[in-house]
Scaffold this motif. Structure first.
Motif, PDB file in Angstrom:
ATOM      1  N   ARG A   1       0.835  -1.204   0.000  1.00 13.57           N
ATOM      2  CA  ARG A   1       0.000   0.000   0.000  1.00 13.57           C
ATOM      3  C   ARG A   1       0.870   1.254   0.000  1.00 13.57           C
TER       4      ARG A   1
ATOM      5  N   ARG B   1       1.080   4.185  -2.941  1.00 13.25           N
ATOM      6  CA  ARG B   1       0.856   5.619  -2.741  1.00 13.25           C
ATOM      7  C   ARG B   1       1.970   6.424  -3.407  1.00 13.25           C
TER       8      ARG B   1
ATOM      9  N   GLU C   1      -9.706  -5.380  -2.698  1.00 16.44           N
ATOM     10  CA  GLU C   1      -9.273  -4.026  -2.366  1.00 16.44           C
ATOM     11  C   GLU C   1      -8.376  -3.540  -3.496  1.00 16.44           C
TER      12      GLU C   1
ATOM     13  N   LEU D   1      -3.408   3.738  -7.202  1.00 23.73           N
ATOM     14  CA  LEU D   1      -4.013   5.050  -6.929  1.00 23.73           C
ATOM     15  C   LEU D   1      -3.630   6.024  -8.038  1.00 23.73           C
TER      16      LEU D   1
ATOM     17  N   SER E   1     -16.088   7.369  -6.142  1.00 27.37           N
ATOM     18  CA  SER E   1     -15.514   6.994  -4.845  1.00 27.37           C
ATOM     19  C   SER E   1     -14.017   6.701  -4.985  1.00 27.37           C
ATOM     20  N   TYR E   2     -13.656   6.003  -6.062  1.00 25.77           N
ATOM     21  CA  TYR E   2     -12.251   5.694  -6.288  1.00 25.77           C
ATOM     22  C   TYR E   2     -11.444   6.977  -6.472  1.00 25.77           C
ATOM     23  N   HIS E   3     -11.927   7.886  -7.283  1.00 23.94           N
ATOM     24  CA  HIS E   3     -11.204   9.135  -7.520  1.00 23.94           C
ATOM     25  C   HIS E   3     -11.084   9.959  -6.237  1.00 23.94           C
TER      26      HIS E   3
ATOM     27  N   ARG F   1     -10.853   8.724  -3.261  1.00 23.94           N
ATOM     28  CA  ARG F   1      -9.809   8.050  -2.473  1.00 23.94           C
ATOM     29  C   ARG F   1      -8.426   8.371  -3.017  1.00 23.94           C
TER      30      ARG F   1
ATOM     31  N   LYS G   1      -7.510  11.792  -1.826  1.00 27.47           N
ATOM     32  CA  LYS G   1      -7.235  11.823  -0.389  1.00 27.47           C
ATOM     33  C   LYS G   1      -5.860  11.238  -0.070  1.00 27.47           C
ATOM     34  N   GLU G   2      -5.493  10.143  -0.749  1.00 27.62           N
ATOM     35  CA  GLU G   2      -4.280   9.426  -0.368  1.00 27.62           C
ATOM     36  C   GLU G   2      -3.010   9.996  -0.980  1.00 27.62           C
TER      37      GLU G   2
ATOM     38  N   THR H   1      -9.950  14.337 -10.380  1.00 32.30           N
ATOM     39  CA  THR H   1     -10.662  13.470  -9.441  1.00 32.30           C
ATOM     40  C   THR H   1     -11.984  14.064  -8.977  1.00 32.30           C
TER      41      THR H   1
END
Length: 608
Positions: free
Chosen positions: A321, A325, A551, A555, A578-580, A582, A585-586, A603
Motif C-alpha cells: 500500500r 501511494r 481491495e 491510486l 468513490s475511487y477518484h 480516495r 485523499k491518499e 478526481t
C-alpha cells in the motif's frame, strides 16, 4: 538498471543462425531441436545468457518457442504477440502457430514422421511438458532425445552466467523470518511422503530465505536452487561471488552453501536416501532424470513455497500500500507533465524516461528509493499501442500525435512493494469510437473491482466479468485479465491469475492485476490496469456464504476525456467517483503546485 531502447536482435541474422543450428543438429544426429523461451528455473525472467529464442529468431517476447527441423522452422507465440512476432522475425524463415491453440506437443502429434529424432535440452523443459512431448512423439513413432543445448554450441558470444549481488530482505518488510519459514516448508515435504524437495523457482528461494538478487532484468531474483529436506539443514546452491560478507554470514546460519555445479550430485544423493518431491509443472526434466539415474523415487509435490509466497502477510500488504501511494504520486506527476506537452513534442522514449524520473523522485522523497522498473515500460503511441506487449526501441520510436491514444503500461520495484499500472490517455480530442471502446474497457475493470465472490472461487470463474461488456459489443482481448504480483519480487507471479486458465483458488492476501483491454490493429490500443488484493468481504445480513472481495491498491485517476458517461451504470459511476475521491485523499498530501491542481481537477465527481 532501468530501460534501454536498442533493438535486442536483428531478424536478418535469423537465417544464418538457424543454418548454424541445423549444422549442429546434423552433428548430433537429430532431425529437430526445440528452443523454448526458458532457463534452468523455468522462469519468465531470464538472464541474457538464456535468451536463446531471442538470439536465434529476433523475437523478444516473454513466452514462446521455436521448433527447428531440417526442412522448416515454426515459432509458437500466444495472443499477446501475434503482431509483434511478425515484426521482429523473418516470415520467409518461420511459420507461425498459436502457443495456446496448437502448442508444440499438438503440432508434433500431427506432423512428425516415424523416423524423426527430436532433440531437446532437459534443463529447459518441465517434467509435465516433456511428458506431453514424449506422448506426441511416440504417437507418431518418433523419438525424443535429451541433449546438451545445441544453441549454446553455435552461439559464439553467448553472455556469461549472471553474478548480480544479493541482498537481505529484512523482517520489517518480509513480515516473517526465514528461520520461521524454512521449518514450515520442511513440514510440507514430510507431509507429502518425500524426504526432500528441490526448490527450482528463484522467487520461492527468495521468499524462503528472505533474500533478493539482481541476476535478471527488473526482477530482484538471485538465480539459485535449494534442497529442502524433511529433516536437517537445507542446502542452497549459489555462486559464492554473489554474496558479500554480510549476506554470506546470514545465509550460512540458515543453510549449507554449495556451488551450483554440485547440484546434480546432491540430487542424486537425496534420491538415494528416499523419495524426492518435485513440482512436475515447475521442475526441469533434468531433475527427474537425475533421480531416475540414481535409482530413486519421485513424489509429485507442488512447490511448498508457492502459496505462502502468494498470500501476502500484513507486513507485506502494508508495504504494498505504501509503495502504491508513492507510485500513484509519480504517475500523477507524469500524467500532469504529459498533459502540458504539445502534440508531437514527445516521443515514446522521452515518455518512458520522464516516467522513470518521476518514479525515482517519488522514491527518494520517501526514503524508500526506486530499485528498478518492474518490467520494460510499454509506451505505445497510436498504432503501436495495439501491439499488446510492445517494447519501444530507437528504431520503432514514434511521436505522440494530435488526437491519438497513448498507452503506457509500467511499474516500479520498491523494496516494500512491486507495482504495475496501465493508463491510456488522449492527446487532443478523442473520436466517439475511442470513447466507446475506452468506456467498455473501464466498465470491465470496474465490474471486477466491485465483485464479491464465494470462498473457493478460482480466477477462471470470474474472468468473464471483465469481458462481459466486450462480448455484448462483439469484442474481446487476447490476453488474461489478471496475473499475480509479488512483494518486491516478480511482477508476474503464480499461481494466482484471472484468466480462462486460472484454476487456482483466490485466497486472501493474493495480489493480482485487473487489466482488461481492447486493441484495434493499425490504429490504437486501450488497456486499463489496477492492482487488487483479495480480502475477506464484510458479511451481509441474510447471506449464508463466506465471501471474498477485492481491495484496489493502485491510486491514479482515469482520463475523464475518454469516458462516455452515458455508458456507465449508476453503480459504476458511484464506484468511479468513490475511487477518484480516495486517490485524491491518499496522494494529494504528496503533491504540490501544478500536479496537485491537475489531480484535483481529474478526481472531481463525473458530471451529471
Amino acid at each position: 538498471m532501468f530501460q534501454t531502447f536498442e533493438a535486442s536482435a536483428d531478424p536478418s541474422q535469423g537465417a544464418e543462425r538457424v543454418a548454424a543450428l541445423r549444422r549442429a543438429m546434423a552433428e548430433a544426429g537429430v532431425d529437430g531441436f526445440l528452443v523454448p523461451r526458458a532457463d534452468e528455473h523455468q522462469g519468465e525472467y531470464v538472464a541474457p545468457r538464456s535468451e536463446r529464442l531471442q538470439w536465434l529468431t529476433g523475437f523478444t517476447g516473454s513466452a514462446g518457442a521455436a521448433l527447428v527441423l531440417l526442412e522448416c522452422a515454426i515459432l509458437f507465440v500466444d495472443g499477446r504477440y501475434t503482431l509483434q512476432v511478425r515484426q521482429q522475425t523473418d516470415p520467409a524463415l518461420f511459420e507461425y502457430e498459436s502457443l495456446v491453440d496448437l502448442p508444440p506437443a499438438q503440432w508434433l502429434a500431427a506432423n512428425l514422421t516415424s523416423s524423426t529424432r527430436l532433440a531437446f535440452d532437459p534443463w529447459l523443459h518441465t517434467i509435465a511438458e516433456v511428458k506431453g512431448l514424449r506422448a506426441a512423439a511416440e504417437k507418431r513413432g518418433a523419438t525424443l532425445v535429451p541433449v546438451d543445448n545445441l544453441v549454446d554450441r553455435v552461439w559464439a558470444d553467448q553472455p556469461q552466467p549472471p553474478l548480480g549481488p544479493a541482498s537481505i530482505q529484512p523482517e520489517s518488510l518480509a513480515g516473517m523470518l526465514a528461520k520461521e519459514k524454512l521449518p514450515l516448508l520442511a513440514e510440507r515435504v514430510a507431509e507429502s511422503g518425500a524426504t526432500a524437495t528441490v526448490l527450482t523457482d528463484p522467487s520461492s528461494v527468495a521468499w524462503a530465505f528472505n533474500i533478493r538478487g539482481s541476476d535478471v532484468p527488473h526482477t530482484p531474483l538471485m538465480l539459485a536452487f535449494a534442497i529442502i529436506p524433511a529433516e536437517g539443514r537445507p542446502q542452497l546452491f549459489v555462486d559464492n561471488r554473489k554474496l558479500d560478507i554480510e549476506v554470506k554470514a546470514y545465509l550460512t546460519q540458515l543453510a549449507d552453501l554449495r556451488s551450483p555445479d554440485l547440484l546434480e550430485g546432491a540430487v542424486r544423493a537425496a534420491a538415494s536416501q528416499g523419495p524426492v518431491g518435485l513440482d512436475f509443472g515447475l521442475a526441469a526434466e533434468a531433475l527427474r532424470l537425475l533421480v531416475e539415474d540414481a535409482g530413486g523415487q519421485m513424489v509429485a509435490l507442488s512447490d511448498p513455497a508457492r502459496l505462502p509466497r502468494a498470500t501476502k502477510n500484513k507486513t507485506e500488504l502494508a508495504g504494498s500500500r505504501a509503495a502504491h501511494r508513492r507510485d500513484g504520486a509519480a504517475m500523477a506527476d507524469f500524467l500532469c507533465w504529459l498533459d502540458a506537452q504539445d502534440a508531437g513534442s514527445v516521443d515514446e522514449i522521452k515518455a518512458v524516461q520522464q516516467l522513470e524520473a518521476c518514479r525515482r523522485q517519488a522514491g527518494d522523497d520517501a526514503q524508500m528509493p526506486l530499485r528498478d522498473i518492474s518490467f520494460d515500460t510499454i509506451s505505445g503511441a497510436g498504432p503501436n499501442g495495439a501491439v499488446i506487449h510492445y517494447r519501444v526501441t530507437r528504431k520503432t520510436n514514434r511521436r505522440l500525435g494530435e488526437n491519438e491514444l497513448f498507452l503506457v503500461d509500467s511499474g516500479g520495484q520498491y523494496q516494500d512493494g512491486t507495482t504495475d499500472i496501465t493508463r491510456t490517455v488522449i492527446l487532443g480530442t478523442p473520436t466517439a469510437e475511442m470513447k466507446r471502446h475506452y468506456t467498455l474497457v473501464l466498465k470491465g475493470l470496474i465490474g471486477l473491482s466491485m465483485l464479491r465472490f464465494p470462498v473457493g472461487t478460482r480466477g477462471c470463474d470470474i474472468d468473464a466479468i471483465a469481458r462481459m461488456h466486450h462480448w455484448k459489443a462483439g469484442l474481446d482481448y487476447a490476453h488474461g485479465t489478471g496475473h499475480g504480483v509479488g512483494s518486491f519480487l516478480a511482477v508476474h507471479e503464480g499461481p494466482q491469475r484471472i484468466a480462462k486458465t486460472g484454476t487456482e483458488k483466490l485466497l486472501p492476501g493474493m495480489i493480482l492485476s485487473n487489466e482488461p483491454g481492447y486493441y484495434k490493429a493499425g490504429a490504437y490500443g486501450i488497456r486499463l490496469e489496477n492492482l487488487i488484493v483479495v480480502e475477506d468481504a464484510t458479511a451481509i445480513e441474510g447471506g449464508d456464504l463466506p465471501m471474498h472481495a477485492f481491495e484496489t491498491l493502485t491510486l491514479c485517476p482515469f482520463d475523464r476525456r475518454l469516458i462516455d458517461t452515458a455508458l456507465l451504470a449508476p453503480e459504476e459511476r458511484a464506484w468511479l467517483d468513490s475511487y477518484h475521491a480516495r486517490v485524491r485523499k491518499e496522494i494529494a498530501p504528496m503533491l504540490g503546485g501544478e500536479t496537485l491542481a491537475w489531480l484535483e481537477a481529474q478526481t472531481e465527481p463525473l458530471p451529471a
